[in-house]
Design a protein around this motif. Structure first.
Motif, mmCIF file in Angstrom:
data_model
loop_
_atom_site.group_PDB
_atom_site.id
_atom_site.type_symbol
_atom_site.label_atom_id
_atom_site.label_comp_id
_atom_site.label_asym_id
_atom_site.label_seq_id
_atom_site.Cartn_x
_atom_site.Cartn_y
_atom_site.Cartn_z
ATOM 1 N N VAL A 106 0.840 -1.193 0.000
ATOM 2 C CA VAL A 106 0.000 0.000 0.000
ATOM 3 C C VAL A 106 0.877 1.247 0.000
ATOM 4 N N ASN A 107 0.280 2.369 -0.311
ATOM 5 C CA ASN A 107 0.961 3.655 -0.243
ATOM 6 C C ASN A 107 0.607 4.319 1.083
ATOM 7 N N PRO A 108 1.535 4.357 2.039
ATOM 8 C CA PRO A 108 1.213 4.908 3.375
ATOM 9 C C PRO A 108 0.896 6.392 3.357
ATOM 10 N N LYS A 109 1.123 7.073 2.209
ATOM 11 C CA LYS A 109 0.801 8.486 2.128
ATOM 12 C C LYS A 109 -0.691 8.715 1.925
ATOM 13 N N ARG A 110 -1.400 7.653 1.580
ATOM 14 C CA ARG A 110 -2.841 7.781 1.362
ATOM 15 C C ARG A 110 -3.583 7.675 2.693
ATOM 16 N N LYS A 111 -4.514 8.547 2.888
ATOM 17 C CA LYS A 111 -5.248 8.594 4.144
ATOM 18 C C LYS A 111 -6.058 7.330 4.371
ATOM 19 N N VAL A 112 -6.518 6.688 3.297
ATOM 20 C CA VAL A 112 -7.356 5.500 3.431
ATOM 21 C C VAL A 112 -6.623 4.373 4.146
ATOM 22 N N VAL A 113 -5.296 4.336 4.044
ATOM 23 C CA VAL A 113 -4.505 3.309 4.715
ATOM 24 C C VAL A 113 -4.621 3.455 6.240
ATOM 25 N N TRP A 114 -4.793 4.679 6.706
ATOM 26 C CA TRP A 114 -4.839 4.974 8.136
ATOM 27 C C TRP A 114 -6.254 4.985 8.699
ATOM 28 N N GLU A 115 -7.252 4.807 7.844
ATOM 29 C CA GLU A 115 -8.642 4.858 8.304
ATOM 30 C C GLU A 115 -8.946 3.836 9.411
ATOM 31 N N PRO A 116 -8.453 2.579 9.315
ATOM 32 C CA PRO A 116 -8.724 1.631 10.409
ATOM 33 C C PRO A 116 -8.204 2.125 11.756
ATOM 34 N N ILE A 117 -7.023 2.767 11.754
ATOM 35 C CA ILE A 117 -6.458 3.285 12.994
ATOM 36 C C ILE A 117 -7.303 4.439 13.520
ATOM 37 N N ILE A 118 -7.721 5.320 12.630
ATOM 38 C CA ILE A 118 -8.531 6.465 13.043
ATOM 39 C C ILE A 118 -9.861 5.998 13.630
ATOM 40 N N ARG A 119 -10.479 4.996 12.994
ATOM 41 C CA ARG A 119 -11.758 4.488 13.502
ATOM 42 C C ARG A 119 -11.602 3.864 14.885
ATOM 43 N N LYS A 120 -10.562 3.061 15.064
ATOM 44 C CA LYS A 120 -10.334 2.433 16.364
ATOM 45 C C LYS A 120 -10.025 3.487 17.422
ATOM 46 N N PHE A 121 -9.198 4.440 17.031
ATOM 47 C CA PHE A 121 -8.803 5.518 17.942
ATOM 48 C C PHE A 121 -10.028 6.286 18.415
ATOM 49 N N LYS A 122 -10.894 6.650 17.468
ATOM 50 C CA LYS A 122 -12.081 7.442 17.776
ATOM 51 C C LYS A 122 -13.089 6.631 18.587
ATOM 52 N N ALA A 123 -13.273 5.357 18.219
ATOM 53 C CA ALA A 123 -14.249 4.517 18.919
ATOM 54 C C ALA A 123 -13.862 4.312 20.372
ATOM 55 N N LYS A 124 -12.568 4.101 20.627
ATOM 56 C CA LYS A 124 -12.097 3.874 21.984
ATOM 57 C C LYS A 124 -12.364 5.095 22.854
#
Length: 245
Positions: A106-124
């Motif tokens: 994957v291209n780590p510069k794309r925001k979509v790659v980080w979406e799982p982390i953001i969702r978990k972060f926000k849900a917690k």
């Protein structure tokens, strides 16, 4: 498994994958119960891998879970990959894929790659937001979440500014008690919140600084672990850390 592979290589039955100008040989990588075979994309190598897996089953009395195994080859026709996957009785590997919790290809510069982390972060944090927690408790929970959720990603990828800003915004909202009722007043700047307690701050980890520190650690290890396989691969492929800048 590694011993069987070494025996196959010593008898010239298996051709390893060679990386970079120095031709660093890579054939098998193992972590706990996860195993990856690397080699030249040939039917001869495929047959050797199947013999190794079958021999492992017979010697140790264990069964290989082929339903969780995958086969993939770069630069080979899809029909050939499908036929080999059927021969090994496993699934066809699709790029990108996830290995040990890290997305590969994957291209780590794309925001979509980080979406799982953001969702978990926000849900917690949103779950904890519903409770009455002291300021000290909020600071502790922020650091614990930051350490346990995105740390693995931050150790391998440089997070885009948009992702860092998003995670920091979630942290700020949780710290000052912002929720569905609306925003709350931030009594000090975020930079002061991230300052150490000795400097009058709250000791909250700054995501950008933490990300840089984790990535710089790899350069430090390159000087202290020159004989490790991952180091030799980087030197052969990119001429060391200078080629990664």
């Amino acid at each position: 498994m590694t011993g069987l592979m070494r025996e196959a290589i010593s008898k010239n039955c298996f051709r390893s994958f060679l990386v970079g100008n120095n031709k660093v040989s890579v054939d098998v990588l193992q972590y706990v119960d996860d195993t990856i075979f690397f080699g030249k994309a040939s039917m001869e190598n495929v047959k050797v891998v199947k013999v190794i897996l079958r021999s492992f089953e017979m010697v140790f009395g264990l069964r290989i879970n082929f339903s969780k195994s995958q086969f993939g080859a770069i630069g080979q026709p899809e029909d050939w990959c499908i036929s080999v996957a059927a021969y090994l009785n496993c699934a066809l590997l699709q790029l990108p894929f996830c290995y040990l919790g890290i997305p590969i290809g994957v291209n780590p510069k794309r925001k979509v790659v980080w979406e799982p982390i953001i969702r978990k972060f926000k849900a917690k944090l949103s779950k904890w937001n519903q409770r009455s927690i002291s300021m000290t408790g909020r600071i502790t929970l922020i650091n614990v979440v930051l350490t346990t959720l995105p740390l693995f990603y931050l150790s391998f990828f440089r997070a885009p500014s948009a992702v860092i800003n998003r995670l920091s915004a979630i942290q700020r909202q949780f710290l000052w008690g912002g929720n569905r009722e609306g925003k709350k007043i931030a009594w000090i700047s975020w930079s002061q919140c991230c300052a150490s307690r000795d400097m009058g701050g709250l000791g909250i980890k700054d995501i950008k600084i933490l990300n840089n520190a984790l990535l710089i650690k790899w350069k430090w290890m390159m000087f202290h672990q020159p004989d490790h396989l991952w180091n030799r691969i980087l030197v052969s492929k990119y001429k060391g850390w200078r080629g990664l800048d």
